[in-house]
Design a protein around this motif. Structure first.
Motif, PDB file in Angstrom:
ATOM      1  N   ASP A  82      39.337  43.031  28.374  1.00 60.46           N
ATOM      2  CA  ASP A  82      40.463  42.262  27.849  1.00 60.46           C
ATOM      3  C   ASP A  82      40.970  41.126  28.903  1.00 60.46           C
ATOM      4  O   ASP A  82      41.695  41.229  29.699  1.00 60.46           O
ATOM      5  CB  ASP A  82      41.763  43.188  27.434  1.00 60.46           C
ATOM      6  CG  ASP A  82      42.802  42.408  27.165  1.00 60.46           C
ATOM      7  OD1 ASP A  82      42.718  41.103  26.730  1.00 60.46           O
ATOM      8  OD2 ASP A  82      43.905  43.102  26.906  1.00 60.46           O
ATOM      9  N   THR A  92      42.722  38.471  28.427  1.00 59.32           N
ATOM     10  CA  THR A  92      43.999  38.091  28.097  1.00 59.32           C
ATOM     11  C   THR A  92      44.829  38.593  29.035  1.00 59.32           C
ATOM     12  O   THR A  92      45.708  38.246  29.739  1.00 59.32           O
ATOM     13  CB  THR A  92      44.338  38.246  26.505  1.00 59.32           C
ATOM     14  OG1 THR A  92      43.432  37.269  25.966  1.00 59.32           O
ATOM     15  CG2 THR A  92      45.830  37.588  26.512  1.00 59.32           C
ATOM     16  N   SER A  93      44.583  40.187  28.954  1.00 59.80           N
ATOM     17  CA  SER A  93      45.519  40.997  29.720  1.00 59.80           C
ATOM     18  C   SER A  93      45.208  40.805  31.273  1.00 59.80           C
ATOM     19  O   SER A  93      46.073  40.668  32.132  1.00 59.80           O
ATOM     20  CB  SER A  93      45.388  42.277  29.275  1.00 59.80           C
ATOM     21  OG  SER A  93      45.870  42.561  28.166  1.00 59.80           O
ATOM     22  N   VAL A 104      48.603  40.073  32.952  1.00 60.30           N
ATOM     23  CA  VAL A 104      49.295  41.136  33.242  1.00 60.30           C
ATOM     24  C   VAL A 104      48.807  41.611  34.574  1.00 60.30           C
ATOM     25  O   VAL A 104      47.798  41.851  34.857  1.00 60.30           O
ATOM     26  CB  VAL A 104      49.070  42.469  32.277  1.00 60.30           C
ATOM     27  CG1 VAL A 104      49.818  43.657  32.529  1.00 60.30           C
ATOM     28  CG2 VAL A 104      49.605  41.861  30.937  1.00 60.30           C
ATOM     29  N   ARG A 156      47.933  47.173  31.173  1.00 60.19           N
ATOM     30  CA  ARG A 156      46.425  46.579  30.630  1.00 60.19           C
ATOM     31  C   ARG A 156      45.660  47.635  29.990  1.00 60.19           C
ATOM     32  O   ARG A 156      44.960  47.236  28.983  1.00 60.19           O
ATOM     33  CB  ARG A 156      45.730  46.240  31.924  1.00 60.19           C
ATOM     34  CG  ARG A 156      45.950  45.002  32.658  1.00 60.19           C
ATOM     35  CD  ARG A 156      45.026  44.582  33.817  1.00 60.19           C
ATOM     36  NE  ARG A 156      45.323  43.447  34.520  1.00 60.19           N
ATOM     37  CZ  ARG A 156      44.758  42.762  35.544  1.00 60.19           C
ATOM     38  NH1 ARG A 156      43.670  43.343  35.938  1.00 60.19           N
ATOM     39  NH2 ARG A 156      45.211  41.887  36.181  1.00 60.19           N
ATOM     40  N   LEU A 187      47.302  47.741  26.295  1.00 62.48           N
ATOM     41  CA  LEU A 187      46.975  46.636  25.424  1.00 62.48           C
ATOM     42  C   LEU A 187      45.552  46.611  25.206  1.00 62.48           C
ATOM     43  O   LEU A 187      45.274  46.044  24.097  1.00 62.48           O
ATOM     44  CB  LEU A 187      47.281  45.207  26.295  1.00 62.48           C
ATOM     45  CG  LEU A 187      48.930  45.101  26.473  1.00 62.48           C
ATOM     46  CD1 LEU A 187      49.112  44.239  27.528  1.00 62.48           C
ATOM     47  CD2 LEU A 187      49.694  44.856  25.240  1.00 62.48           C
TER      48      LEU A 187
END
Length: 281
Positions: free
Chosen positions: A27, A29-30, A34, A95, A98
């Motif tokens: 992921d 994006t995370s 994050v 993380r 998500l």
């Protein structure tokens, strides 16, 4: 309460779905937004009313990425829920949560949709004595889970595959030459625990089939009048299953004809997803 599926049947599906979604890099994006050690508390919420099925899918998806996640189911599979009702509380690595969110929601929403549609059919025939059953028209790889969702909705499972019951259909009959010959061969081959069902499409075929003692006769696309006639002629000599042309609008009339079982492929192949969301708490 419906007996839950063992995790060992669900985990391979969840693992494959996670691998598909996370891809080669995870992921991104995370990972970008994050912090690695951040935690997130969230709640799964039903956006629309329905029947829940597949809570274990969400649990296993989250646990696969964060084995230490705190997961608390507020309801059980098979529960009727209202719009806005909370289903699950979770506290996990942010993380991980998500990354698992979409897989958990996809499976939970799909299976809850199957359970919700099944419950609608079961409610529609209440008091008639007819039983609503599913078919083999399932999503490849999800059969055990979709049939579990049918049970959560109050339905009953038809055969799980080609190996657990004999079901003679029109093409089998064509290959054998007649309904009677097909049933005769099946009865001769079946073990003492193996049921024999034959699909027919006319009252004339019913008379022929009953002479050979099938356990179940499927009445395919019969009119309501012919269903009632078949019930009268069979006189309990075989379980009668109605199939074809079944919808929420027609199922009550079919049930009132006196048939024992109504099979509905739509339970698994046409159920809409139950809208469920994940909100940070």
């Amino acid at each position: 309460m419906t007996e839950p599926l063992p995790d060992l049947l669900i985990s391979p599906v969840v693992q494959a779905a996670l691998a598909e979604d996370l891809g080669r890099a995870g992921d991104v994006t995370s990972q970008a937004c994050v912090p690695a050690e951040a935690r997130l508390r969230a709640v799964f919420v039903a956006r629309k009313p329905g029947v829940v099925a597949g809570l274990a899918c969400a649990r296993l998806a989250i646990a696969a990425l964060d084995p230490g996640a705190d997961f608390k189911a507020i309801v059980e599979d098979g529960a009727r829920v209202s719009a806005g009702q909370q289903l699950i509380w979770v506290d996990a690595n942010a993380r991980a949560l998500l990354g698992a969110e979409r897989v958990g929601l996809n499976l939970l929403g799909h299976l809850s949709g199957v359970a919700t549609l099944t419950r609608a059919y079961v409610d529609a025939v209440e008091g008639t004595g007819a039983v609503i059953v599913d078919t083999r028209k399932t999503t490849p790889g999800l059969r055990a889970m979709e049939k579990y969702a049918v049970r959560c909705g109050g339905g009953v499972n038809h055969r799980f595959g080609l190996d657990d019951a004999i079901l003679i259909k029109d093409n089998h009959i064509a290959a054998c030459g007649s309904v009677g010959e097909a049933v005769r061969r099946a009865k001769a081959a079946a073990g003492h625990l193996m049921k024999v069902e034959v699909e027919i499409d006319s009252l004339a075929q019913l008379e022929e089939a009953l002479k050979y003692g099938p356990d179940v006769v499927m009445l395919d696309n019969f009119s309501l009048a012919d269903l009632a006639e078949a019930v009268g002629r069979a006189k309990g000599r075989a379980v009668l299953e109605a199939s074809g042309g079944v919808s929420l609008e027609t199922v009550r009339g079919i049930a009132e004809s006196g048939v024992d079982v109504i099979s509905v492929g739509a339970l698994t192949h046409s159920a809409s997803v139950l809208d469920i969301g994940l909100d940070a708490a």
